[in-house]
Design a protein around this motif. Structure first.
Motif, mmCIF file in Angstrom:
data_model
loop_
_atom_site.group_PDB
_atom_site.id
_atom_site.type_symbol
_atom_site.label_atom_id
_atom_site.label_comp_id
_atom_site.label_asym_id
_atom_site.label_seq_id
_atom_site.Cartn_x
_atom_site.Cartn_y
_atom_site.Cartn_z
ATOM 1 N N PRO A 42 41.649 31.562 36.122
ATOM 2 C CA PRO A 42 41.935 32.148 34.797
ATOM 3 C C PRO A 42 43.407 32.275 34.474
ATOM 4 O O PRO A 42 43.785 32.237 33.303
ATOM 5 C CB PRO A 42 41.272 33.536 34.880
ATOM 6 N N LEU B 74 34.302 32.677 33.501
ATOM 7 C CA LEU B 74 35.273 32.932 34.575
ATOM 8 C C LEU B 74 34.863 34.137 35.416
ATOM 9 O O LEU B 74 35.071 34.166 36.625
ATOM 10 C CB LEU B 74 36.661 33.142 33.971
ATOM 11 N N THR C 4 41.756 37.291 33.576
ATOM 12 C CA THR C 4 41.537 36.445 32.390
ATOM 13 C C THR C 4 42.084 37.108 31.133
ATOM 14 O O THR C 4 42.768 36.466 30.327
ATOM 15 C CB THR C 4 40.032 36.172 32.209
#
Length: 397
Positions: free
Chosen positions: A26, A196, A250
């Motif tokens: 990420p 993710l 992320t």
């Protein structure tokens, strides 16, 4: 239980593959991929716009002035076309980029000759900017012919626009800029976050149950003076930490790269977008992701407990990705909003809530209901995971 968490986390931090999915993917890989796609797309469009195009004209004698103007442009190179030459084949062979065919009325006035047709032959299968570049000259030609006709008819300037377009539809969009771009790109953000987050939990979940079975260390772990609830909770929290770290990285990556790209490359759209999303919205996105990460951790650990080997666990989890993608794709579909039944569909409601947060139109009372229902689902799945881990027939298949 916390001793189990500490032990599993230490092993997790030694695993490079896990760290890759939790942090590098990420934080670096995905931004680099999107940046590369944006760069190459922009470069391809720029090359197509600035490429010198070879062209020929059929019927040039009908409007030599137009042909001369195009020829004077350095981004065009006119070629002679022999009589009877197969110009379509030359376009296919890329000897010519396009051919213009003018009709006999090309230079005539609208009132005397009527409408004229300019044919543009090109290979339009690939990326090219031929039509848009030629349209600039056609627009000028149209404007000159219209003006000549109006002058002949002595139409005052105030009436010319009314004759060209008697009725005008004027759209007044009352939505704010943030709501507009949030509607367009807001669906992509939860898609990235969920995938993710799932990827970050997948590797440790596979290793903590199926991996231990394969290495023969699960039996040893079961001999420690802890009941199985504490053992599975320790493993669950380890997987949950991995998923939450992936989600946190992320969101941080999204904010960091958004600011860097917006300010570093002076892209006004991204600058405006990043400044309009408040810190509280980022925090709420993260809070919404915690129960989602818990759902993923409980399901992945249950699959890993059932699998006989690490490889078998990975194959089960690969199929799970499709089940996760489906509710997110539904949330991206136009017309689907956080209302009615969609506010109660697991994962879809969280994806829609994140989209609303990005748009700045979130009803925070609805957020509380979504958060509560997601926590209940996560709790039920965790209870199943604990029950599953206590089943000898599953644990020692």
């Amino acid at each position: 239980m916390w001793l189990v968490v500490q032990k599993e986390l230490k092993e997790l931090l030694r695993d490079r593959k896990t760290l890759f999915f939790m942090v590098a993917l990420p934080m670096l890989v995905f931004p680099a991929m999107f940046g590369a796609i944006g760069y190459f797309t922009s470069k391809a469009l720029d090359d197509a716009q600035n490429k010198v195009l070879n062209f020929a004209v059929i019927g040039a004698q009908y409007h030599p002035e137009l042909v001369a103007k195009i020829s004077e442009d350095e981004s065009f190179s006119i070629k002679e076309l022999a009589d009877g030459a197969d110009f379509k084949q030359q376009i296919k062979d890329k000897t010519l980029d396009f051919v213009i065919e003018l009709d006999a009325n090309a230079d005539g006035t609208v009132l005397d000759a009527g409408q004229s047709t300019l044919k543009l032959y090109l290979n339009d299968a690939g990326l090219n900017m031929v039509e848009s570049r030629i349209e600039e000259y056609v627009a000028t030609l149209n404007e000159n012919k219209r003006q000549a006709a109006f002058d002949t008819l002595s139409v005052p300037e105030s009436k010319q626009l009314a004759l060209l377009k008697p009725v005008v539809l004027e759209k007044v969009n009352i939505a704010e800029a943030r709501e507009n771009w949030g509607e367009r790109i807001g669906g992509l953000i939860p898609y990235m976050l969920f995938i993710l987050c799932l990827q970050g939990a997948m590797v440790p979940a596979s290793d903590l149950a199926a991996g231990e079975k394969e290495r023969g260390t699960l039996e040893t772990l079961l001999l420690v003076p802890l009941d199985r609830t504490q053992l599975v909770m320790g493993k669950f929290f380890t997987v949950l930490v991995a998923a939450i770290v992936a989600a946190l990285v992320t969101i941080f990556s999204m904010a960091f790269w958004g600011i860097m790209i917006g300010q570093g490359m002076a892209i006004t759209f991204i600058q405006d977008m990043m400044t309009q999303i408040a810190i509280i919205d980022y925090i709420l996105m993260f809070v919404m992701l915690v129960p989602v990460a818990s759902i993923f951790a409980a399901i992945l650990l249950s699959l890993s407990i059932y699998a006989r080997s690490y490889k078998e666990a990975q194959s089960y989890m690969g199929s799970l990705i499709m089940l996760v993608i489906l509710p997110i794709v539904v949330a991206m579909a136009p017309g689907i909003t956080l209302e009615g039944i969609w506010a109660w569909v697991p994962l879809t409601n969280v994806a829609l809530a994140i989209k609303e947060l990005i748009k700045g139109t979130m009803d925070y009372y609805a957020l509380l209901g979504i958060l509560t229902s997601t926590v209940i689902i996560a709790g039920a799945l965790l209870a199943f995971c604990v029950y599953w881990f206590k089943q000898e027939k599953v644990l020692f298949r």
